[in-house]
Design a protein around this motif. Sequence first.
Motif, short mmCIF file in Angstrom:
data_model
loop_
_atom_site.label_atom_id
_atom_site.label_comp_id
_atom_site.label_asym_id
_atom_site.label_seq_id
_atom_site.Cartn_x
_atom_site.Cartn_y
_atom_site.Cartn_z
N ALA A 117 0.83 -1.21 0.00
CA ALA A 117 0.00 0.00 0.00
C ALA A 117 0.86 1.26 0.00
CB ALA A 117 -0.94 0.00 1.21
N PHE A 118 2.08 1.15 0.52
CA PHE A 118 3.04 2.26 0.49
C PHE A 118 3.63 2.29 -0.91
CE2 PHE A 118 7.33 4.01 1.11
CZ PHE A 118 7.00 5.21 1.71
N GLY A 119 3.25 3.23 -1.70
CA GLY A 119 3.73 3.33 -3.06
C GLY A 119 2.80 2.67 -4.07
N GLN A 120 1.67 2.21 -3.59
CA GLN A 120 0.64 1.62 -4.44
C GLN A 120 1.24 0.63 -5.44
OE1 GLN A 120 -1.16 5.23 -5.92
NE2 GLN A 120 -2.68 5.17 -4.29
N ARG A 121 1.78 -0.47 -4.91
CA ARG A 121 2.39 -1.50 -5.73
C ARG A 121 1.85 -2.87 -5.32
NH1 ARG A 121 8.13 -0.48 -2.69
NH2 ARG A 121 7.24 -0.66 -0.63
N ALA A 122 2.15 -3.85 -6.11
CA ALA A 122 1.74 -5.22 -5.80
C ALA A 122 2.65 -5.79 -4.71
CB ALA A 122 1.82 -6.09 -7.04
N ALA A 123 2.12 -6.68 -3.89
CA ALA A 123 2.90 -7.28 -2.81
C ALA A 123 4.16 -7.96 -3.33
CB ALA A 123 2.04 -8.26 -2.01
N GLU A 124 4.07 -8.57 -4.51
CA GLU A 124 5.25 -9.26 -5.07
C GLU A 124 6.32 -8.28 -5.54
OE1 GLU A 124 1.97 -9.20 -8.20
OE2 GLU A 124 2.08 -9.94 -6.16
N ASP A 125 5.99 -6.99 -5.61
CA ASP A 125 6.97 -5.98 -6.01
C ASP A 125 7.67 -5.32 -4.82
OD1 ASP A 125 6.38 -6.43 -8.68
OD2 ASP A 125 4.85 -4.87 -8.75
N VAL A 126 7.31 -5.73 -3.62
CA VAL A 126 7.92 -5.16 -2.42
C VAL A 126 9.29 -5.80 -2.24
CG1 VAL A 126 7.75 -4.98 0.10
CG2 VAL A 126 5.70 -4.73 -1.31
N PRO A 127 10.35 -4.98 -2.12
CA PRO A 127 11.69 -5.55 -1.92
C PRO A 127 11.84 -6.12 -0.52
CG PRO A 127 11.79 -3.17 -1.83
CD PRO A 127 10.37 -3.53 -2.20
N GLU A 128 12.75 -7.05 -0.36
CA GLU A 128 13.00 -7.67 0.96
C GLU A 128 13.59 -6.65 1.93
OE1 GLU A 128 13.22 -10.27 4.12
OE2 GLU A 128 12.07 -10.43 2.28
N GLU A 129 14.48 -5.80 1.46
CA GLU A 129 15.12 -4.83 2.34
C GLU A 129 14.24 -3.59 2.47
OE1 GLU A 129 19.20 -4.12 2.20
OE2 GLU A 129 19.69 -6.19 1.70
N LEU A 130 14.18 -3.07 3.70
CA LEU A 130 13.34 -1.91 4.00
C LEU A 130 14.20 -0.68 4.21
CD1 LEU A 130 10.97 -3.51 6.66
CD2 LEU A 130 10.54 -3.23 4.22
N GLY A 131 13.76 0.44 3.65
CA GLY A 131 14.38 1.72 3.94
C GLY A 131 13.74 2.30 5.19
N SER A 132 14.35 3.32 5.76
CA SER A 132 13.84 3.89 7.00
C SER A 132 12.45 4.52 6.81
CB SER A 132 14.81 4.90 7.59
OG SER A 132 15.03 5.97 6.69
N LEU A 133 12.19 5.12 5.65
CA LEU A 133 10.88 5.70 5.40
C LEU A 133 9.81 4.62 5.31
CD1 LEU A 133 9.23 8.25 4.92
CD2 LEU A 133 9.79 8.08 2.50
N GLU A 134 10.12 3.53 4.58
CA GLU A 134 9.18 2.41 4.50
C GLU A 134 8.91 1.83 5.88
OE1 GLU A 134 9.57 -0.01 0.40
OE2 GLU A 134 11.37 -0.01 1.66
#
Length: 99
Positions: free
Chosen positions: A18-35
């Motif tokens: 939901a953060f960035g309006q993308r598909a769940a499979e497009d979420v990267p494994e590594e998280l940035g501090s904003l995410e």
Amino acid sequence: MTDLARPDRAEVLTMLAAFGQRAAEDVPEELGSLELTWLIAEFEQRYGIEPDLDDDAFEAVRTVDDAVAVFRAAVLAAGGPAATGAGAVTDAGAGAARP
């Protein structure tokens, strides 16, 4: 508010999608501090639980699996159910030690 069931990886990926309006499979494994900041706010809103994260613990959350482990610990600390049976997760991060 979601029932106090332990969040699993799929739910965390859905929240991140939901953060960035993308598909769940497009979420990267590594998280940035904003995410991660956004994810924590989303978790707090859904569960009504504030994870106990000091600065060091916050910086230690670098992956989706790290976030899952922190959120599960928060639900358990708040008196949520233990993960047993079919809903239990046995993937990486589930056995990671947390302060």
